[in-house]
Design a protein around this motif. Structure first.
Motif, PDB file in Angstrom:
ATOM      1  N   SER A  39      30.054  36.010 -21.292  1.00  0.00           N
ATOM      2  CA  SER A  39      30.711  36.780 -20.244  1.00  0.00           C
ATOM      3  C   SER A  39      29.870  36.698 -18.979  1.00  0.00           C
ATOM      4  N   ILE A  40      30.517  36.751 -17.821  1.00  0.00           N
ATOM      5  CA  ILE A  40      29.787  36.714 -16.562  1.00  0.00           C
ATOM      6  C   ILE A  40      28.830  37.898 -16.451  1.00  0.00           C
ATOM      7  N   ASN A  41      29.159  39.010 -17.107  1.00  0.00           N
ATOM      8  CA  ASN A  41      28.305  40.197 -17.066  1.00  0.00           C
ATOM      9  C   ASN A  41      27.035  40.048 -17.892  1.00  0.00           C
ATOM     10  N   GLU A  42      26.985  39.010 -18.719  1.00  0.00           N
ATOM     11  CA  GLU A  42      25.792  38.765 -19.526  1.00  0.00           C
ATOM     12  C   GLU A  42      24.761  37.909 -18.796  1.00  0.00           C
ATOM     13  N   ILE A  43      25.146  37.316 -17.681  1.00  0.00           N
ATOM     14  CA  ILE A  43      24.230  36.454 -16.921  1.00  0.00           C
ATOM     15  C   ILE A  43      23.515  37.327 -15.895  1.00  0.00           C
ATOM     16  N   THR A  44      22.401  37.883 -16.301  1.00  0.00           N
ATOM     17  CA  THR A  44      21.720  38.871 -15.458  1.00  0.00           C
ATOM     18  C   THR A  44      20.314  38.470 -15.035  1.00  0.00           C
ATOM     19  N   ASP A  45      19.708  37.499 -15.712  1.00  0.00           N
ATOM     20  CA  ASP A  45      18.289  37.211 -15.464  1.00  0.00           C
ATOM     21  C   ASP A  45      18.049  35.794 -14.979  1.00  0.00           C
ATOM     22  N   LEU A  46      19.057  35.155 -14.447  1.00  0.00           N
ATOM     23  CA  LEU A  46      18.923  33.772 -14.008  1.00  0.00           C
ATOM     24  C   LEU A  46      18.252  33.708 -12.637  1.00  0.00           C
ATOM     25  N   TYR A  47      17.187  32.929 -12.537  1.00  0.00           N
ATOM     26  CA  TYR A  47      16.480  32.789 -11.259  1.00  0.00           C
ATOM     27  C   TYR A  47      17.436  32.270 -10.182  1.00  0.00           C
ATOM     28  N   ARG A 104      10.490  39.068   2.059  1.00  0.00           N
ATOM     29  CA  ARG A 104       9.873  37.780   2.388  1.00  0.00           C
ATOM     30  C   ARG A 104       8.650  37.515   1.511  1.00  0.00           C
ATOM     31  N   ILE A 105       7.866  38.558   1.251  1.00  0.00           N
ATOM     32  CA  ILE A 105       6.687  38.375   0.415  1.00  0.00           C
ATOM     33  C   ILE A 105       7.090  37.976  -1.002  1.00  0.00           C
ATOM     34  N   GLU A 106       8.190  38.529  -1.478  1.00  0.00           N
ATOM     35  CA  GLU A 106       8.665  38.185  -2.819  1.00  0.00           C
ATOM     36  C   GLU A 106       9.564  36.953  -2.785  1.00  0.00           C
ATOM     37  N   GLY A 107       9.375  36.094  -1.799  1.00  0.00           N
ATOM     38  CA  GLY A 107      10.233  34.928  -1.654  1.00  0.00           C
ATOM     39  C   GLY A 107       9.662  33.645  -2.216  1.00  0.00           C
ATOM     40  N   SER A 108       8.556  33.708  -2.955  1.00  0.00           N
ATOM     41  CA  SER A 108       7.954  32.511  -3.544  1.00  0.00           C
ATOM     42  C   SER A 108       8.404  32.377  -4.987  1.00  0.00           C
ATOM     43  N   SER A 109       8.846  31.194  -5.356  1.00  0.00           N
ATOM     44  CA  SER A 109       9.319  30.992  -6.722  1.00  0.00           C
ATOM     45  C   SER A 109       8.177  30.994  -7.733  1.00  0.00           C
ATOM     46  N   VAL A 110       6.939  30.944  -7.253  1.00  0.00           N
ATOM     47  CA  VAL A 110       5.806  30.908  -8.170  1.00  0.00           C
ATOM     48  C   VAL A 110       5.317  32.312  -8.512  1.00  0.00           C
ATOM     49  N   THR A 111       5.239  33.198  -7.544  1.00  0.00           N
ATOM     50  CA  THR A 111       4.623  34.503  -7.772  1.00  0.00           C
ATOM     51  C   THR A 111       5.584  35.676  -7.624  1.00  0.00           C
ATOM     52  N   SER A 112       6.830  35.434  -7.289  1.00  0.00           N
ATOM     53  CA  SER A 112       7.695  36.559  -6.948  1.00  0.00           C
ATOM     54  C   SER A 112       8.214  37.303  -8.165  1.00  0.00           C
ATOM     55  N   ARG A 113       8.614  38.530  -7.907  1.00  0.00           N
ATOM     56  CA  ARG A 113       9.196  39.402  -8.910  1.00  0.00           C
ATOM     57  C   ARG A 113      10.604  39.774  -8.472  1.00  0.00           C
ATOM     58  N   PRO A 114      11.457  40.236  -9.374  1.00  0.00           N
ATOM     59  CA  PRO A 114      12.784  40.695  -8.951  1.00  0.00           C
ATOM     60  C   PRO A 114      12.673  41.841  -7.959  1.00  0.00           C
ATOM     61  N   ILE A 115      13.670  41.961  -7.098  1.00  0.00           N
ATOM     62  CA  ILE A 115      13.738  43.050  -6.126  1.00  0.00           C
ATOM     63  C   ILE A 115      15.002  43.846  -6.387  1.00  0.00           C
ATOM     64  N   ASP A 156      22.635  49.669  -7.841  1.00  0.00           N
ATOM     65  CA  ASP A 156      21.559  48.860  -7.294  1.00  0.00           C
ATOM     66  C   ASP A 156      22.003  47.415  -7.115  1.00  0.00           C
ATOM     67  N   VAL A 157      21.445  46.779  -6.105  1.00  0.00           N
ATOM     68  CA  VAL A 157      21.488  45.314  -6.025  1.00  0.00           C
ATOM     69  C   VAL A 157      20.202  44.804  -6.667  1.00  0.00           C
ATOM     70  N   TRP A 158      20.362  43.959  -7.668  1.00  0.00           N
ATOM     71  CA  TRP A 158      19.218  43.386  -8.385  1.00  0.00           C
ATOM     72  C   TRP A 158      19.170  41.903  -8.048  1.00  0.00           C
ATOM     73  N   ILE A 159      18.097  41.469  -7.369  1.00  0.00           N
ATOM     74  CA  ILE A 159      17.957  40.073  -6.971  1.00  0.00           C
ATOM     75  C   ILE A 159      16.801  39.449  -7.752  1.00  0.00           C
ATOM     76  N   ASN A 160      17.105  38.457  -8.556  1.00  0.00           N
ATOM     77  CA  ASN A 160      16.087  37.754  -9.329  1.00  0.00           C
ATOM     78  C   ASN A 160      15.251  36.846  -8.425  1.00  0.00           C
ATOM     79  N   PRO A 161      14.059  36.427  -8.901  1.00  0.00           N
ATOM     80  CA  PRO A 161      13.232  35.518  -8.105  1.00  0.00           C
ATOM     81  C   PRO A 161      13.969  34.219  -7.790  1.00  0.00           C
ATOM     82  N   PRO A 162      13.530  33.493  -6.766  1.00  0.00           N
ATOM     83  CA  PRO A 162      14.184  32.226  -6.405  1.00  0.00           C
ATOM     84  C   PRO A 162      14.123  31.208  -7.537  1.00  0.00           C
ATOM     85  N   ALA A 163      15.059  30.282  -7.514  1.00  0.00           N
ATOM     86  CA  ALA A 163      15.077  29.216  -8.508  1.00  0.00           C
ATOM     87  C   ALA A 163      13.857  28.312  -8.345  1.00  0.00           C
ATOM     88  N   ILE A 164      13.440  27.701  -9.436  1.00  0.00           N
ATOM     89  CA  ILE A 164      12.320  26.777  -9.394  1.00  0.00           C
ATOM     90  C   ILE A 164      12.698  25.564  -8.545  1.00  0.00           C
TER      91      ILE A 164
END
Length: 447
Positions: free
Chosen positions: A133-141, A220-231, A239-247
């Motif tokens: 389900s589309i609702n199950e896709i929650t943690d994709l970078y 912007r600080i959480e905008g690195s795909s190497v060190t960022s965390r979800p916001i 809430d709007v939940w934004i996962n880290p950028p894609a690799i």
């Protein structure tokens, strides 16, 4: 106006989608595309046949998503592209002069994709095709969703304290508390406690410029795909939940994307009509993605990231030969070998361990980082090889050049000026003025 019934019907022409509706506004933000900085309607549209204006609605992503929902209300809607990606959080809207909430709420989309999106779209399609389900896709970078609460097992770093933010924004950022093991950088989960950063809410940033600035800085600080965390950012009860950028894509992957069997021609539906944007770029080639400049006025880092993704020299040469042999009207001149910045090809951090924990917004402001490789030789060699291809008369560089990097290599400046400039080498007028430059986070031309 955009007639609702006609456009809803157009969403049904191909029948019910197998997996989802994928919605974008195209290659350019629909509001920038239609209005000038003085809020006047533009007289033409470079992305429309014969340059005719008024062929798409304001805030196109929202309108398109609404029409798709009207056509098939139970089909998942995934929004993406530059218009969606830059509105993933509560954001200032220049045209209405107010802060608008995340585009996820206004479009009522199920999932938002930001960045270039290849990894995300492949994985979303795979999961939906396998019955998820589309609702199950929650943690994709590289994606964002609307959530009701922070899931169990996540530690919230609360950066919404109004008084602390007004006293010292840096205390809320607290960059020294970052643990690079918080999440798996390949998109997988980790055994360590995972941290999500809570930024000031939509309601807070709408009424307090300081908190708006704080939220923007954290994003912007959480905008690195190497060190960022979800916001996470609150909008009322949700809430709007934004996962880290894609690799970032590897060179091999980027080559594969750009060597797909594109026709390099406009869609046949345009017939003999001209598309101004196509005329401008039909003989140009992308060699990089990303930019580590971190300029305050630019959205490239927010969209493509600060890690430079490079194509191989062989892939670029093959594309030049494809243009030479297949594109109508080619006269022997390649109009551009570039990207967000023309002269960042194959530049990266010399120290991978430091890069993995680096939180700097820019690698070249206020000074060029000592860990940054600024070698222009791979680019010089690329230029020389490309212009030596039989049938190629000229290879021009049309993308912007970072002069602070270029002056590190006199050989590059000589190569560029002698062989790859169609007229004059120009510099934007503000680059001679120290005061605006410091606001833009760009170096003084005299330094």
């Amino acid at each position: 106006r955009w007639p609702r019934s006609t456009k809803t019907a157009s969403c049904m022409v191909l029948g019910r989608p197998n997996l989802m509706f994928g919605v974008t506004a195209g290659n350019m933000d629909s509001m920038v595309n239609r209005y000038t900085a003085n809020l006047r309607i533009r007289s033409d549209d470079a992305y429309t046949a014969d340059g005719l204006p008024g062929k798409r609605p304001d805030r196109s992503v929202i309108v398109y998503a609404q029409r798709c929902s009207e056509a098939f209300s139970d089909v998942p809607i995934v929004i993406g592209g530059i218009e969606s990606g830059l509105r993933r959080f509560a954001h200032y809207d220049y045209w209405s002069d107010k802060v608008r909430r995340s585009i996820l709420f206004d479009s009522k989309a199920d999932l938002l994709v930001y960045g270039n999106g290849e990894r995300q779209m492949v994985e979303i399609s795979r999961q939906l095709a396998n019955g998820a389900s589309i609702n199950e896709i929650t943690d994709l970078y590289g994606t964002g969703i609307i959530s009701k609460k922070t899931p169990a097992g996540w530690l919230e770093l609360d950066c919404t304290d109004t008084e602390k933010a007004k006293t010292n924004i840096e205390e809320c950022i607290n960059v020294n508390s970052i643990d690079s093991t918080n999440s798996g950088f390949d998109g997988s989960s980790s055994d360590h406690i995972q941290t999500v950063v809570r930024v000031p809410s939509y309601e807070q940033v709408s009424n307090d410029p300081v908190l708006f600035a704080l939220a923007a800085r954290l994003q912007r600080i959480e905008g690195s795909s190497v060190t960022s965390r979800p916001i996470v950012q609150s909008h009322g009860q949700r809430d709007v939940w934004i996962n880290p950028p894609a690799i970032p894509l590897t060179t091999k992957e980027l080559d594969m994307v750009y060597e797909l069997p594109f026709t390099r021609k406009p869609h046949p539906c345009y017939g003999k009509k001209k598309l101004p944007a196509y005329e401008m770029i039909r003989f140009s080639i992308t060699i990089t993605r990303g930019c580590f400049g971190g300029c305050s006025f630019c959205s490239i880092t927010s969209h493509e990231g600060k890690i430079i993704q490079n194509r191989s020299e062989d892939s670029i040469v093959r594309e030049i030969k494809t243009i030479r042999d297949t594109v109508p009207g080619f006269t022997g001149t390649i109009s551009d070998l570039g990207g967000p910045t023309a002269n960042m090809y194959r530049m990266n951090c010399k120290n991978s361990s430091k890069q993995s924990v680096c939180r700097k917004l820019s690698c070249i402001y206020p000074d060029i980082c000592t860990n940054l490789n600024t070698d222009h030789y791979p680019l010089i060699r690329l230029y020389r090889n490309c212009r030596s291809i039989p049938g190629i008369k000229k290879v021009l560089i049309g993308s912007g050049i970072r002069y602070d990097l270029a002056v590190q290599s006199p050989d590059y400046v000589k190569e560029l000026a002698y062989h790859h400039v169609g007229g004059y080498l120009k510099i934007a007028p503000e680059h001679t003025e120290k005061n605006p430059l410091c606001k833009m986070l760009k170096p003084d031309i005299t330094s």
